[in-house]
Design a protein around this motif. Structure first.
Motif, short mmCIF file in Angstrom:
data_model
loop_
_atom_site.label_atom_id
_atom_site.label_comp_id
_atom_site.label_asym_id
_atom_site.label_seq_id
_atom_site.Cartn_x
_atom_site.Cartn_y
_atom_site.Cartn_z
N LYS A 103 0.86 -1.19 0.00
CA LYS A 103 0.00 0.00 0.00
C LYS A 103 0.89 1.23 0.00
CE LYS A 103 -3.86 -2.14 2.50
NZ LYS A 103 -4.77 -2.01 3.68
N LEU A 104 0.68 2.11 -0.99
CA LEU A 104 1.56 3.27 -1.16
C LEU A 104 0.75 4.50 -1.54
CD1 LEU A 104 4.48 4.37 -1.30
CD2 LEU A 104 4.54 3.62 -3.69
N TRP A 105 0.97 5.60 -0.80
CA TRP A 105 0.30 6.86 -1.07
C TRP A 105 1.36 7.89 -1.49
CZ3 TRP A 105 -0.94 3.56 2.79
CH2 TRP A 105 -2.28 3.14 2.87
N LEU A 125 -2.42 1.81 -4.78
CA LEU A 125 -1.57 2.97 -5.09
C LEU A 125 -2.43 4.21 -5.26
CD1 LEU A 125 1.22 4.17 -5.85
CD2 LEU A 125 0.74 3.52 -8.21
N ASN A 126 -2.08 5.26 -4.54
CA ASN A 126 -2.80 6.53 -4.64
C ASN A 126 -1.82 7.60 -5.11
OD1 ASN A 126 -4.23 8.93 -4.30
ND2 ASN A 126 -5.25 8.23 -2.45
N VAL A 127 -1.97 8.04 -6.35
CA VAL A 127 -1.13 9.11 -6.91
C VAL A 127 -2.00 10.30 -7.31
CG1 VAL A 127 0.83 7.71 -7.65
CG2 VAL A 127 -1.16 7.88 -9.14
N SER A 128 -3.02 10.57 -6.54
CA SER A 128 -3.91 11.71 -6.80
C SER A 128 -3.16 13.03 -6.65
CB SER A 128 -5.09 11.69 -5.82
OG SER A 128 -5.82 10.50 -5.93
N LYS A 129 -3.67 14.06 -7.32
CA LYS A 129 -3.15 15.43 -7.22
C LYS A 129 -1.68 15.51 -7.60
CE LYS A 129 -6.46 16.94 -3.71
NZ LYS A 129 -6.66 17.58 -2.38
N HIS A 146 -6.19 -1.64 -6.58
CA HIS A 146 -6.90 -0.37 -6.37
C HIS A 146 -5.96 0.78 -6.75
CE1 HIS A 146 -9.83 -2.77 -4.16
NE2 HIS A 146 -8.80 -3.28 -3.48
N LEU A 147 -6.40 1.60 -7.70
CA LEU A 147 -5.55 2.67 -8.23
C LEU A 147 -6.34 3.98 -8.27
CD1 LEU A 147 -2.97 3.72 -9.66
CD2 LEU A 147 -3.94 2.89 -11.81
N SER A 148 -5.79 5.02 -7.65
CA SER A 148 -6.41 6.34 -7.69
C SER A 148 -5.52 7.32 -8.45
CB SER A 148 -6.67 6.87 -6.28
OG SER A 148 -7.23 8.18 -6.35
#
Length: 223
Positions: A103-105, A125-129, A146-148
């Motif tokens: 899990k990586l933000w 992985l969350n690479v939002s903004k 799950h990808l954002s």
């Protein structure tokens, strides 16, 4: 007046002596490096250099062991304020070591291209903004579920099929230009047949069937 802690303000957490905290014990570490020596002289803060010293190869190896990024399973590296090139280079150096992260933000880091990074075990992985403009700029994420990608600048869905052979279940593309593309949801689901949820909305029957041609010609997109 300078505070007693001023001489430590540009040191990384693993440069401070007399502690044994490791990188995999931190869920939200600050990993950007302090200013270069040249920049410190320019700022008139050369007094902070007194705490810096020549680092031997043994000390470099000890620091690498203490960082221990290889054993991180969950990590938040958001809001790192990567204002200079050497900050970005150090940031990518750490990403390359995350071989076990699941899990990586990486939210709001002004990232533009991580295509040279591989995250073999990453499931979330969350690479939002950030500033991604294409799916081709994403890291290699073969196990992603799950990808954002919300609030980037992805113009088209070109390259999205690269995720076809992953176990991707949910994808968030809100507030990207590609969201306004005609038949947006149908195109995404046709490219990713295993996808179950897009932008927080589960896969609907109309997302799987071809659009009614009469409705298609009557439809307009309001930007």
């Amino acid at each position: 007046f300078k505070l007693p802690s001023d001489s430590f303000k540009y040191l990384g957490w693993c440069d401070i002596e007399e502690h044994d905290v490791r990188g995999n014990q931190l869920h939200c570490p600050r990993v950007r490096e302090g200013p270069s020596e040249e920049e410190l002289f320019f700022r008139g803060e050369e007094y902070t250099l007194k705490k810096r010293k020549q680092v031997t190869d043994t000390e470099k190896w000890q620091k690498k062991l203490q960082e221990n990024w290889e054993n991180c399973a969950e990590l938040n590296l958001s809001f790192q304020d990567l204002g200079d090139l050497y900050q970005v280079e150090n940031f990518k150096r750490i990403l390359q070591r995350l071989i076990r992260v699941e899990k990586l933000w990486l939210v709001d880091n002004s990232l533009t291209d991580l295509s040279a990074i591989r995250l073999p075990r990453c499931r979330e992985l969350n690479v939002s903004k950030n500033h991604f403009t294409s799916f081709k700029q994403l890291p290699k994420i073969p196990q992603i579920q799950h990808l954002s990608l919300a609030e980037n600048n992805i113009l088209t869905l070109s390259g999205i099929s690269d995720l076809r052979h992953t176990p991707l279940e949910s994808l968030i593309l809100k507030r990207n230009p590609c969201e306004f593309q005609e038949r947006y949801r149908q195109l995404v689901f046709s490219s990713l047949p295993n996808l179950k949820m897009l932008d927080g909305i589960p896969k609907l029957p109309e997302d799987c069937s071809p659009p009614d041609i009469r409705f298609f010609f009557k439809m307009c997109t309001i930007l």
